[in-house]
Design an enzyme around this catalytic site. Structure first.
Site, PDB file in Angstrom:
ATOM      1  N   THR A 224       1.045  -1.102   0.071  1.00 52.38           N
ATOM      2  CA  THR A 224      -0.024  -0.102   0.033  1.00 52.38           C
ATOM      3  C   THR A 224       0.903   1.146  -0.090  1.00 52.38           C
ATOM      4  O   THR A 224       2.020   0.940   0.310  1.00 52.38           O
ATOM      5  CB  THR A 224      -0.785   0.202   1.263  1.00 52.38           C
ATOM      6  OG1 THR A 224      -1.878  -0.932   0.956  1.00 52.38           O
ATOM      7  CG2 THR A 224      -1.383   1.394   1.720  1.00 52.38           C
TER       8      THR A 224
ATOM      9  N   ARG B  45     -15.718  -4.750   1.597  1.00 49.87           N
ATOM     10  CA  ARG B  45     -14.723  -4.273   2.845  1.00 49.87           C
ATOM     11  C   ARG B  45     -14.178  -3.015   2.554  1.00 49.87           C
ATOM     12  O   ARG B  45     -13.602  -2.846   1.377  1.00 49.87           O
ATOM     13  CB  ARG B  45     -13.879  -5.547   3.223  1.00 49.87           C
ATOM     14  CG  ARG B  45     -12.995  -5.142   4.330  1.00 49.87           C
ATOM     15  CD  ARG B  45     -11.669  -4.508   3.690  1.00 49.87           C
ATOM     16  NE  ARG B  45     -10.681  -4.638   4.941  1.00 49.87           N
ATOM     17  CZ  ARG B  45      -9.318  -3.954   4.584  1.00 49.87           C
ATOM     18  NH1 ARG B  45      -9.175  -3.376   3.599  1.00 49.87           N
ATOM     19  NH2 ARG B  45      -8.637  -3.923   5.681  1.00 49.87           N
TER      20      ARG B  45
ATOM     21  N   GLY C  14     -11.180  -0.522   3.973  1.00 52.38           N
ATOM     22  CA  GLY C  14     -10.219  -0.417   4.992  1.00 52.38           C
ATOM     23  C   GLY C  14     -10.094   0.689   5.622  1.00 52.38           C
ATOM     24  O   GLY C  14     -10.934   1.672   5.591  1.00 52.38           O
ATOM     25  N   ASP C  15      -8.835   0.934   6.236  1.00 55.09           N
ATOM     26  CA  ASP C  15      -8.520   2.486   6.786  1.00 55.09           C
ATOM     27  C   ASP C  15      -8.059   3.361   5.913  1.00 55.09           C
ATOM     28  O   ASP C  15      -8.339   4.653   6.374  1.00 55.09           O
ATOM     29  CB  ASP C  15      -7.434   2.099   7.949  1.00 55.09           C
ATOM     30  CG  ASP C  15      -6.015   1.539   7.297  1.00 55.09           C
ATOM     31  OD1 ASP C  15      -6.354   0.841   6.430  1.00 55.09           O
ATOM     32  OD2 ASP C  15      -5.097   2.152   7.691  1.00 55.09           O
TER      33      ASP C  15
ATOM     34  N   THR D  69      -0.140   1.927   7.625  1.00 56.83           N
ATOM     35  CA  THR D  69      -0.322   0.938   6.552  1.00 56.83           C
ATOM     36  C   THR D  69      -0.297  -0.563   7.376  1.00 56.83           C
ATOM     37  O   THR D  69       0.058  -0.459   8.380  1.00 56.83           O
ATOM     38  CB  THR D  69       0.838   0.887   5.573  1.00 56.83           C
ATOM     39  OG1 THR D  69       0.911  -0.476   4.881  1.00 56.83           O
ATOM     40  CG2 THR D  69       2.255   0.786   6.390  1.00 56.83           C
ATOM     41  N   GLY D  70      -0.928  -1.557   6.924  1.00 59.38           N
ATOM     42  CA  GLY D  70      -0.886  -2.713   7.299  1.00 59.38           C
ATOM     43  C   GLY D  70      -2.391  -3.160   7.638  1.00 59.38           C
ATOM     44  O   GLY D  70      -3.203  -2.563   6.775  1.00 59.38           O
TER      45      GLY D  70
ATOM     46  N   GLY E 225      -6.011  -2.669   8.092  1.00 60.38           N
ATOM     47  CA  GLY E 225      -6.706  -1.679   8.261  1.00 60.38           C
ATOM     48  C   GLY E 225      -7.769  -1.760   9.277  1.00 60.38           C
ATOM     49  O   GLY E 225      -7.812  -0.786   9.966  1.00 60.38           O
TER      50      GLY E 225
HETATM   51  N1  ASP Z   1      -4.046  -0.588   5.552  1.00 66.18           N
HETATM   52  C1  ASP Z   1      -4.577  -1.121   4.253  1.00 66.18           C
HETATM   53  C2  ASP Z   1      -5.985  -1.888   4.209  1.00 66.18           C
HETATM   54  O1  ASP Z   1      -6.336  -2.333   5.277  1.00 66.18           O
HETATM   55  C3  ASP Z   1      -3.747  -2.649   3.644  1.00 66.18           C
HETATM   56  C4  ASP Z   1      -2.267  -2.058   3.525  1.00 66.18           C
HETATM   57  O2  ASP Z   1      -1.673  -0.932   4.400  1.00 66.18           O
HETATM   58  O3  ASP Z   1      -1.579  -2.780   3.291  1.00 66.18           O
HETATM   59  O4  ASP Z   1      -6.766  -1.627   3.364  1.00 66.18           O
END
Ligand code: ASP
Length: 311
Positions: free
Chosen positions: A178, A206, A208-209, A229-230, A232
């Protein structure tokens, strides 16, 4: 006059070794693109948008072209942008074919009264403003998706039954890549932006964040700017970007990012990375994932980049 600064990331997660060089080259290009804009005296918003576009157009990253695929094998991309001077910001979600989701987020921020729009109708807004469409569903992502579906079917992954364990064991398939960017312009204004295909095999619908102000990104000239990132769902539950900005009221960007990630680890476990930028133009990076790929450019330090991580 403030010292212009930009910091970008190309995702937290598990970056396979053979992709480190190409990921780093991608974030370096994006930081340089954003920094050129800041050097020309243009705004932090323009800089973060341009840096994110650079990464959305680079298929190594899970954003724009190269977005990861949902459970049904389709792209549903999310993006967000926020202006620290006005506290205006907006997110867009569930996009199938907008080439640069970040530009659509900026249109929503600047041309509408809303802070989050999703789906086909917001894609039509993009068309009305002449944003190009693209096929975001690339062969490499289809290959990864088929592999993940196979693993799911043969029982080696328990689909989203326990997200954190899943992401930790199989991070290669589920997140990473991301993109996000934070900038301070010559007038001292801060901005944040991010863009993602989301986590792979996510259920259709869905969100995400990344398009959620406070979770995936936040910018306030009086505090600082941050982007996450990570996983969400963790970023949303703990409102991590706003939390990191609040910490910058009294802490440097690095201390604020580290403290926020420690808090995440304690309350929710692994699976998150944060970039931060404080009012002095200092930046911070912290994560509890295997890797985080980032680059920054300032006048003093020039262009620096790193694939941080344990392996
Ligand atoms: N944060 C993103 C999500 O959950 C994914 C990512 O950062 O890799 O959509």
């Amino acid at each position: 006059m403030a010292n212009p600064t930009i910091i970008v990331h190309g995702g937290a997660g598990n970056w396979p070794k053979n992709k480190h060089a190409i990921g780093l080259s991608g974030v370096r290009k994006a930081a340089t693109r954003g920094f050129q804009i800041l050097q020309q005296g243009r705004s932090a918003i323009q800089a973060v948008e341009a840096a994110v576009i650079e990464m959305e157009d680079n298929p190594i990253f899970n954003a724009g072209k190269g977005s990861t695929l949902n459970f049904e094998g389709n792209v549903e991309a999310d993006a967000g942008i926020m202006d620290g001077k006005t506290l205006r910001g907006a997110g867009v979600a569930l996009l199938h074919q907008v080439k640069n989701p970040i530009s659509l987020a900026r249109i929503v921020m600047e041309k509408t009264d809303h802070a989050l729009l999703a789906g086909k109708t917001v894609e039509r807004l993009g068309e009305a403003y002449g944003l190009p469409k693209a096929n975001l569903r690339l062969p490499e992502r289809i290959r990864q998706w088929k592999q993940a579906r196979r693993e799911l079917e043969n029982g080696s992954i328990k689909y989203f039954s326990r997200n954190l364990k899943l992401v930790h064991d199989k991070g290669r398939l589920f997140l990473g890549d991301t993109v996000g960017a934070l900038a301070m312009d010559q007038r001292g204004n801060l901005a944040a932006a991010d863009s993602t295909g989301g986590v792979s095999l996510k259920l259709p619908g869905r969100i995400g964040d990344s398009p959620i102000l406070g979770a995936g990104l936040y910018a306030d000239n009086k505090l600082g700017a941050a982007t996450a990132t990570g996983v969400g769902e963790i970023a949303m539950r703990l409102v991590v970007s706003k939390a990191a900005c609040d910490e910058m009221q009294s802490l440097t960007a690095q201390r604020a990012a580290s403290k926020t990630v420690r808090h995440v680890t304690r309350l929710a476990g692994r699976g998150l990375g944060i970039l931060s930028l404080d009012r002095e133009g200092r930046y911070g990076i912290a994560h509890n994932t295997l890797h985080l790929c980032w680059a920054a450019e300032t006048k003093d330090k020039g262009l620096v980049s790193q694939m941080v991580g344990s392996r």
